[in-house]
Design a protein around this motif. Structure first.
Motif, PDB file in Angstrom:
ATOM      1  N   GLU A 148      19.821  89.806  45.534  1.00 20.54           N
ATOM      2  CA  GLU A 148      18.545  89.256  45.085  1.00 20.54           C
ATOM      3  C   GLU A 148      18.706  87.970  44.266  1.00 20.54           C
ATOM      4  N   ALA A 149      19.934  87.526  44.055  1.00 20.55           N
ATOM      5  CA  ALA A 149      20.184  86.373  43.183  1.00 20.55           C
ATOM      6  C   ALA A 149      19.863  85.058  43.891  1.00 20.55           C
ATOM      7  N   ASP A 150      19.281  84.135  43.142  1.00 16.04           N
ATOM      8  CA  ASP A 150      19.085  82.766  43.627  1.00 16.04           C
ATOM      9  C   ASP A 150      20.255  81.868  43.224  1.00 16.04           C
ATOM     10  N   VAL A 151      20.781  82.097  42.016  1.00 17.45           N
ATOM     11  CA  VAL A 151      21.885  81.308  41.471  1.00 17.45           C
ATOM     12  C   VAL A 151      22.905  82.271  40.874  1.00 17.45           C
ATOM     13  N   ILE A 152      24.177  82.047  41.176  1.00 17.58           N
ATOM     14  CA  ILE A 152      25.255  82.832  40.583  1.00 17.58           C
ATOM     15  C   ILE A 152      26.218  81.873  39.895  1.00 17.58           C
ATOM     16  N   VAL A 153      26.421  82.090  38.609  1.00 18.78           N
ATOM     17  CA  VAL A 153      27.378  81.306  37.827  1.00 18.78           C
ATOM     18  C   VAL A 153      28.520  82.238  37.454  1.00 18.78           C
ATOM     19  N   TRP A 154      29.706  81.917  37.920  1.00 19.06           N
ATOM     20  CA  TRP A 154      30.828  82.789  37.602  1.00 19.06           C
ATOM     21  C   TRP A 154      32.047  81.970  37.218  1.00 19.06           C
ATOM     22  N   THR A 155      33.010  82.648  36.585  1.00 18.19           N
ATOM     23  CA  THR A 155      34.205  81.961  36.119  1.00 18.19           C
ATOM     24  C   THR A 155      35.011  81.454  37.295  1.00 18.19           C
ATOM     25  N   GLY A 156      35.318  82.338  38.248  1.00 17.98           N
ATOM     26  CA  GLY A 156      36.056  81.930  39.431  1.00 17.98           C
ATOM     27  C   GLY A 156      37.057  82.975  39.876  1.00 17.98           C
ATOM     28  N   ASP A 157      37.669  82.713  41.017  1.00 16.61           N
ATOM     29  CA  ASP A 157      38.614  83.660  41.611  1.00 16.61           C
ATOM     30  C   ASP A 157      39.795  83.963  40.705  1.00 16.61           C
ATOM     31  N   ALA A 158      40.226  82.998  39.908  1.00 14.97           N
ATOM     32  CA  ALA A 158      41.406  83.207  39.077  1.00 14.97           C
ATOM     33  C   ALA A 158      41.202  84.330  38.067  1.00 14.97           C
TER      34      ALA A 158
ATOM     35  N   LEU B 168      13.037  80.388  29.336  1.00 17.02           N
ATOM     36  CA  LEU B 168      12.626  80.409  30.739  1.00 17.02           C
ATOM     37  C   LEU B 168      13.035  81.685  31.467  1.00 17.02           C
ATOM     38  N   GLY B 169      13.956  82.415  30.910  1.00 17.95           N
ATOM     39  CA  GLY B 169      14.372  83.648  31.572  1.00 17.95           C
ATOM     40  C   GLY B 169      15.677  84.165  31.005  1.00 17.95           C
ATOM     41  N   THR B 170      16.056  85.359  31.424  1.00 18.95           N
ATOM     42  CA  THR B 170      17.287  85.992  30.976  1.00 18.95           C
ATOM     43  C   THR B 170      18.199  86.198  32.173  1.00 18.95           C
ATOM     44  N   PRO B 171      19.388  85.617  32.168  1.00 21.44           N
ATOM     45  CA  PRO B 171      20.291  85.813  33.305  1.00 21.44           C
ATOM     46  C   PRO B 171      20.814  87.236  33.353  1.00 21.44           C
ATOM     47  N   GLY B 172      20.994  87.745  34.551  1.00 20.93           N
ATOM     48  CA  GLY B 172      21.588  89.054  34.716  1.00 20.93           C
ATOM     49  C   GLY B 172      23.093  88.989  34.547  1.00 20.93           C
ATOM     50  N   LEU B 173      23.710  90.159  34.413  1.00 24.70           N
ATOM     51  CA  LEU B 173      25.147  90.248  34.168  1.00 24.70           C
ATOM     52  C   LEU B 173      25.768  91.120  35.253  1.00 24.70           C
ATOM     53  N   ILE B 174      26.754  90.560  35.972  1.00 26.24           N
ATOM     54  CA  ILE B 174      27.378  91.298  37.067  1.00 26.24           C
ATOM     55  C   ILE B 174      28.315  92.376  36.529  1.00 26.24           C
ATOM     56  N   VAL B 175      29.248  91.985  35.660  1.00 28.28           N
ATOM     57  CA  VAL B 175      30.170  92.952  35.056  1.00 28.28           C
ATOM     58  C   VAL B 175      29.449  93.609  33.889  1.00 28.28           C
ATOM     59  N   ALA B 176      29.263  94.903  33.958  1.00 28.66           N
ATOM     60  CA  ALA B 176      28.452  95.622  32.974  1.00 28.66           C
ATOM     61  C   ALA B 176      28.975  95.423  31.556  1.00 28.66           C
ATOM     62  N   PRO B 177      28.081  95.367  30.573  1.00 31.87           N
ATOM     63  CA  PRO B 177      28.512  95.227  29.176  1.00 31.87           C
ATOM     64  C   PRO B 177      29.519  96.313  28.804  1.00 31.87           C
TER      65      PRO B 177
ATOM     66  N   GLU C  34       8.255  80.272  39.765  1.00 33.73           N
ATOM     67  CA  GLU C  34       9.009  81.067  38.805  1.00 33.73           C
ATOM     68  C   GLU C  34      10.425  80.508  38.678  1.00 33.73           C
ATOM     69  N   PRO C  35      11.025  80.602  37.483  1.00 31.16           N
ATOM     70  CA  PRO C  35      12.434  80.202  37.349  1.00 31.16           C
ATOM     71  C   PRO C  35      13.308  81.040  38.280  1.00 31.16           C
ATOM     72  N   PRO C  36      14.461  80.524  38.663  1.00 31.37           N
ATOM     73  CA  PRO C  36      15.314  81.254  39.607  1.00 31.37           C
ATOM     74  C   PRO C  36      15.862  82.540  39.006  1.00 31.37           C
ATOM     75  N   ASN C  37      16.209  83.463  39.883  1.00 28.52           N
ATOM     76  CA  ASN C  37      16.879  84.696  39.492  1.00 28.52           C
ATOM     77  C   ASN C  37      18.371  84.388  39.367  1.00 28.52           C
ATOM     78  N   VAL C  38      18.882  84.421  38.138  1.00 31.32           N
ATOM     79  CA  VAL C  38      20.238  83.941  37.854  1.00 31.32           C
ATOM     80  C   VAL C  38      21.132  85.103  37.452  1.00 31.32           C
ATOM     81  N   LEU C  39      22.346  85.115  37.990  1.00 36.32           N
ATOM     82  CA  LEU C  39      23.358  86.089  37.608  1.00 36.32           C
ATOM     83  C   LEU C  39      24.584  85.366  37.059  1.00 36.32           C
TER      84      LEU C  39
ATOM     85  N   ALA D  62      18.310  74.231  41.313  1.00 36.66           N
ATOM     86  CA  ALA D  62      17.516  75.344  41.832  1.00 36.66           C
ATOM     87  C   ALA D  62      16.088  75.318  41.334  1.00 36.66           C
ATOM     88  N   ASP D  63      15.869  74.664  40.201  1.00 38.82           N
ATOM     89  CA  ASP D  63      14.544  74.674  39.562  1.00 38.82           C
ATOM     90  C   ASP D  63      14.268  73.292  38.973  1.00 38.82           C
TER      91      ASP D  63
END
Length: 286
Positions: A69-79, A41-50, A19-24, A142-143
């Motif tokens: 539960e996330a396999d991959v997390i893509v985020w902007t960064g600490d700044a 291949l899939g729909t990434p989840g969203l950490i900060v609610a719409p 299965e494709p990775p669970n992405v946030l 990851a995939d």
């Protein structure tokens, strides 16, 4: 050997596709970019609610569970989201974490008042296009089985953003003799992309209280006619327009640089940039 038994043996011997990775993704603009790369291949989840500004957000129990539960997390960064980094480290030690502000291939701008990076880099389509390639690489690690699909989707999306960026540079340019101000200092990348830098900002990028000296300087620019447009967003009190104008002509336009009012998904980012461009164009031309 009967045909049904043969079929069962062949099915059992066939390799099972992973299965494709669970992405946030952290914010709606980043989630949109990740969705472009993932495609079908899939729909990434969203950490900060719409509909929630990343500056005001905090993790809900369901969002915290999603991190675990996330396999991959893509985020902007600490700044941009200093409150999120510690949560990722504690709740998602198993995830592959990728900070887009830490990538190369694009030109960062300095933040106001310190030596850090201005985190609002997604407002330049050229930066977003560079991020697409990094997102594709992260997902491919990851995939690996779907790596070619990620690369192909990223390339197609980058072409779309290149067209968007070209349009961005052409449309408001004839109106460049009229200056504009912004609600908070978050539009440097957009100003670079459009070729028209903001003349000033009411508040710093971190949302802190405006400095009296900055307000006085903006009043002078409005009074002299050098600023005729003010872009307002969800973090700006609209009464500032009256405070700055004091009888001088000052047009306003409401903008949504974080996609708070848009439906999440692959079309959110292009719509965000198109709406922001149209708002500036209308405000400058008013």
């Amino acid at each position: 050997m009967t045909p049904p038994l043969l079929a069962a043996l062949l099915f059992a011997a066939a390799p099972v596709r992973a299965e494709p990775p669970n992405v946030l993704a952290d914010t709606a603009p980043v989630q949109s970019l990740v969705a472009m790369v993932m495609g079908d291949l899939g729909t990434p989840g969203l950490i900060v609610a719409p509909g929630t500004s990343p500056h005001d957000a905090s993790l809900t129990p369901s969002e915290a569970q999603a991190l675990t539960e996330a396999d991959v997390i893509v985020w902007t960064g600490d700044a941009l989201l200093p409150w999120l980094g510690e949560s990722i480290a504690s709740l998602a030690p198993q995830a592959e974490v990728h900070s887009l502000l830490s990538t190369d291939g694009w030109e960062p701008l300095p933040a106001d008042g310190d030596d850090g990076i201005d985190p609002h880099a997604w407002l330049d389509p050229e930066v977003a296009a560079a991020w697409l390639g990094h997102i594709a690489s992260a997902l491919s690690q990851a995939d690996p089985e779907d790596a070619e699909t990620y690369r192909r989707n990223a390339a197609g999306a980058a072409e779309r953003l290149a067209t968007l960026g070209a349009d961005l540079r052409q449309r408001p340019a004839p109106l460049g003799e009229t200056g504009y101000a912004v609600g908070h200092d978050a539009y440097r990348y957009f100003g670079r992309a459009v070729g028209l830098a903001p003349a000033g900002a009411i508040a710093p990028s971190d949302g802190s209280e405006p400095a009296p000296s900055d307000i006085a300087a903006l009043r002078d620019l409005v009074a002299s006619g050098q600023v005729r447009c003010l872009l307002l967003d969800a973090e700006t009190d609209p009464s500032w327009a009256d405070t700055l104008a004091e009888g001088a002509p000052l047009s306003t336009a409401t903008v949504d640089p974080e996609g708070l009012t848009l439906d999440p998904g692959p079309d959110l980012y292009p719509t965000l940039i198109a709406n922001l461009t149209a708002a500036l164009e209308s405000c400058l031309g008013a």
